[in-house]
Design a protein around this motif. Structure first.
Motif, PDB file in Angstrom:
ATOM      1  N   ILE A  96     -42.701  36.649 -84.929  1.00  0.00           N
ATOM      2  CA  ILE A  96     -42.405  35.633 -83.973  1.00  0.00           C
ATOM      3  C   ILE A  96     -41.766  36.364 -82.792  1.00  0.00           C
ATOM      4  CG2 ILE A  96     -41.490  33.555 -83.152  1.00  0.00           C
ATOM      5  CD1 ILE A  96     -41.679  32.583 -86.052  1.00  0.00           C
ATOM      6  N   CYS A 128     -45.927  33.666 -89.236  1.00  0.00           N
ATOM      7  CA  CYS A 128     -44.928  33.166 -88.785  1.00  0.00           C
ATOM      8  C   CYS A 128     -43.518  33.609 -89.600  1.00  0.00           C
ATOM      9  CB  CYS A 128     -44.868  31.595 -89.760  1.00  0.00           C
ATOM     10  SG  CYS A 128     -46.091  30.658 -88.834  1.00  0.00           S
ATOM     11  N   MET A 132     -42.801  28.796 -82.386  1.00  0.00           N
ATOM     12  CA  MET A 132     -43.717  29.201 -82.946  1.00  0.00           C
ATOM     13  C   MET A 132     -44.839  27.733 -83.364  1.00  0.00           C
ATOM     14  SD  MET A 132     -45.629  31.690 -83.894  1.00  0.00           S
ATOM     15  CE  MET A 132     -47.146  31.972 -84.980  1.00  0.00           C
TER      16      MET A 132
END
Length: 402
Positions: free
Chosen positions: A347, A342, A282
């Motif tokens: 993710i 996040c 990420m």
């Protein structure tokens, strides 16, 4: 005369003992996810001489038969090229020991949730992502050249176009940044395992003429670099016979070649609830899209997590004095938090990390970042347009403030 400004990165081939272990661990992860997309996996592999030990934790749904770990390991070893007993380490002759048990219930409890988006981080830790505009894929030049040298050499070996080469190889590339308008290769070092009783001089010339020069040319770089091939002499004994292998021991090779910081957590053998892996992907995605959108020419982001926590504990960015004029770090951080989700569960969902279109094993050699030979979700530039729009708003606001 001023000192040169140099930076060096290395790569290793799929036949390197550490990378062999990474590939076995990730092949086991692939096999587990194929049976149960919510499998929790943390597997390490150790290889020495003719012995391989696979240990760790695997938890899958009740009633699902576990994969044949030994068969997976032998298949990986064979596919890499360790298929001949004369190499001293081979798929059929190696002893495989399996020491895998179930994941700790305490860890399993914090990463399981009815709502996948509320999945907690599988561990605490810090992860870094990085991007730079020096390469067309926003990667540091030294590591992408080093990786390509290894991919080309290994592919040629497998295709029978690299006479006498064996699986274990390493590369090292030094880039000269002294003149920013004329970035050059200063030095290339390669170590290539080979058959006994060969013409060493001809072998070295082959590596330079048929591997180093074509790779340098493919990047539109110079070919008058200094080079070394097996400079210590011969390299007949390689792989686990000559050097112990272990999962997770090439984390700098896996990422940015030392051009960016690393949180210390390895990737291979871990499912995506382990933020060592998923959050590092990420962070790369965020950094790459920001650089492509013009926020900075070079950018690093740090994410941190606590075990069981759904949201990151902290965000930090570093732009190395390359930030776009008219914006500041607070603006970039605010944009990141608005545009990018996040949370570990987000993710995993957004990158389909439990049902990937790629094989994790394919990432276990030649890097997890900046790959052009595999379609990877964290390498997509699908946030550039919205990021440019946000940047324009900042710049308009800055201009109107005067």
């Amino acid at each position: 005369m001023d000192e040169k400004i140099l930076f060096t990165s290395e790569s290793v081939s799929e036949g390197h003992p550490d990378k062999l272990c990474d590939q076995i661990s990730d092949a086991i992860l692939d096999a587990c996810l194929a049976l149960d997309e919510n499998a929790h996996v943390a597997v390490e592999t150790f290889a020495s001489e003719q012995h391989v030990t696979i240990g760790g934790q695997v938890t899958m749904r009740n009633g699902i038969s576990l994969p044949d770990y030994e068969a997976i390991a032998r298949k990986v070893i064979h596919s890499i090229g360790y298929d001949d007993p004369s190499l001293g380490f081979s798929a059929n002759e190696a002893t495989i020991e399996v020491l895998i048990n179930a994941q700790s219930q305490e860890i399993n409890d914090v990463v399981g949730n009815i709502d996948p988006l509320l999945t907690g981080a599988g561990d605490q830790g810090i992860m870094f992502g990085y991007a730079t505009n020096e390469d067309r894929n926003y990667m540091p030049l030294a590591i992408v050249v080093a990786h390509k040298l290894m991919r080309v050499a290994s592919n040629m070996r497998k295709e029978g176009r690299f006479p006498h080469a064996r699986p274990d190889m390493k590369s090292q590339v030094t880039i000269d940044y002294t003149n920013p308008r004329n970035i050059r290769i200063d030095t290339i070092v390669m170590a290539v395992q080979h058959d006994p009783d060969i013409d060493i001089k001809a072998f070295k010339n082959f590596v330079y003429e048929h591997i180093m020069v074509p790779v340098a040319t493919s990047f539109h770089l110079n070919t008058d670099f200094t080079y070394y091939v097996n400079d210590s002499g011969t390299f007949v004994s390689g792989g686990p016979l000559a050097d112990t292998g272990l999962t997770g021991r090439k984390i700098i090779v896996d990422t940015y070649g030392g051009a960016a910081r690393h949180g210390g957590g390895a990737f291979s053998g871990k499912d995506a609830t382990k933020v060592d892996r998923s959050a590092a992907y990420m962070a790369r995605y965020i950094a790459k899209n920001l650089v492509a959108a013009g926020y900075a020419r070079r950018l690093e982001i740090q994410l941190s997590y606590g075990i069981g926590m759904v949201e990151p504990i902290s965000y930090a960015i570093f732009t190395y004095k390359t930030r776009h004029v008219g914006i500041n770090d607070a603006m970039i951080l605010s944009t990141i938090k608005r545009i990018f989700d996040c949370r570990p569960g987000a993710i995993i969902k957004n990158f389909s990390l439990h049902r990937p279109t790629f094989k994790y094993q394919d990432l276990a050699a030649y890097g997890h970042m900046g790959r052009t030979d595999i379609e990877l979700p964290w390498e997509q530039l699908d946030k550039v347009d919205i990021l440019k729009s946000e940047l324009d708003k900042y710049l308009d606001s800055s201009a109107n403030s005067y």
